[in-house]
Enzyme design. Sequence first.
Site, PDB file in Angstrom:
ATOM      1  CB  CYS A  42      27.633  66.254  45.805  1.00  0.00           C
ATOM      2  SG  CYS A  42      28.680  66.114  44.375  1.00  0.00           S
ATOM      3  CB  SER A  44      28.547  62.216  43.323  1.00  0.00           C
ATOM      4  OG  SER A  44      29.353  63.004  42.497  1.00  0.00           O
ATOM      5  CG  HIS A  47      25.362  60.934  39.432  1.00  0.00           C
ATOM      6  ND1 HIS A  47      24.487  61.408  38.493  1.00  0.00           N
ATOM      7  CD2 HIS A  47      26.431  61.769  39.398  1.00  0.00           C
ATOM      8  CE1 HIS A  47      25.017  62.494  37.926  1.00  0.00           C
ATOM      9  NE2 HIS A  47      26.183  62.742  38.466  1.00  0.00           N
ATOM     10  CG  HIS A  64      30.410  62.688  48.367  1.00  0.00           C
ATOM     11  ND1 HIS A  64      29.119  62.581  47.911  1.00  0.00           N
ATOM     12  CD2 HIS A  64      31.023  63.559  47.552  1.00  0.00           C
ATOM     13  CE1 HIS A  64      28.988  63.346  46.846  1.00  0.00           C
ATOM     14  NE2 HIS A  64      30.116  63.963  46.609  1.00  0.00           N
ATOM     15  CB  CYS A 170      32.783  66.990  47.257  1.00  0.00           C
ATOM     16  SG  CYS A 170      32.399  66.451  45.564  1.00  0.00           S
TER      17      CYS A 170
HETATM   18 ZN   LIG Z   1      30.526  65.379  45.243  1.00  0.00          ZN
END
Ligand SMILES: [Zn+2]
Length: 372
Positions: A42, A44, A47, A64, A170
């Site tokens: 993902c 994230s 990031h 995650h 997610c």
């Molecule tokens: Zn995610």
Amino acid sequence: MKIPGALIWEPGTRSGWSVEEIELDDPKPNEVKVKLAASGICHSDDHVDTGDIPLGWGPILGGHEGAGEVVQVGSHVTDLEVGDHVVLSFLPSCGKCSMCVRGRSNMCVLGAGTLGGFAADGTHRVHARGVGVGPFSYLGTFAPYVTVSVDSAVKIPKDVPLEKAALIGCGVPTGWGSSVYAADIDLGATVVVFGVGGVGMNAVQGARHRGARNIIAVDPVAFKRDEAKTFGATHTCKNEDEAAELVAQLTNGQGADAVIITMGVADPKLMQPAGNMVHRGGTLVLTSAAKVGVQEMDFDLFTFAMSGKRLQGSLYGSTNSRYDIPLLADLYQRGELKLDELITRTYKLEGINTAVQDMREGRNIRGVIMFD
Ligand SMILES: [Zn+2]
Ligand SMILES: [Zn+2]
């Protein structure tokens, strides 16, 4: 147990992921150990490496978005047993706090520190090179096994393929719920989705489930625009100018009922043009994470108030994981939710840096790491 894991030792330095040996502890009383089938990748996670989400600690075990089979349960665990299949929710939900009991478990008190760092009791379950490692979102799915709290594990039926179910941890609920719950799309609505990757493609699916009449997918990547049509987009275009023109044509100049922003990194410069596309009384949903610390944008406050529009932030698509994860699994089983088509490429854990690069360059809807 000793297993491989993908770590970042110095978050925010664009070091890439280091795949190395980690030590994973057995579950404490309210925890379970899960053998993962797959982990999605993902934005994230990235990031953390780029520093868009600054972490005050390290090292971090990434990942995650995972699903797998319970292989060990802690002494106090009553609602899960060895052999159960679970999707890991990137936000834990206790089921007891004021937000959980009001049906807003994405706002559970436990999720407030969702970047993780350690287990709920402040200790570590993961160690590497002799130090404690913080798993992302209390999960750390960039490893073949995880030890997690029961608050992070949601049971699903055993006939749902786990490597597909991983995405329901997610990206799928985040996008789907952005349409279904955060935007609360009505039958016949006109909807614009900015960014149709692993999250936005599911916002398109959510808009379709709600019976939207026009679903406009906006993405600079031609491959994603083409894919969006198979997920339910009725129109596609490259940028906000083209989107504004399409919206005006399709609505007699009135505007879209909802505009949903799901691109990899939120752009403050998009907020005004996206808000302008919303008709009077409509909703602008911001699901994308912006670079942390971005606090300014041009936004016409007078017009916003006088046109009665709603600006809605959305975490985890405003879903309730214990309700929506099994629901999404069921929709998949009934052929009403596409998961197979979301997975563009699969990788081994060792190939994680290639997978992240493919995501950055827009080559994947979702890249997924497969475990044996
Ligand atoms: Zn995610
Ligand atoms: Zn709660």
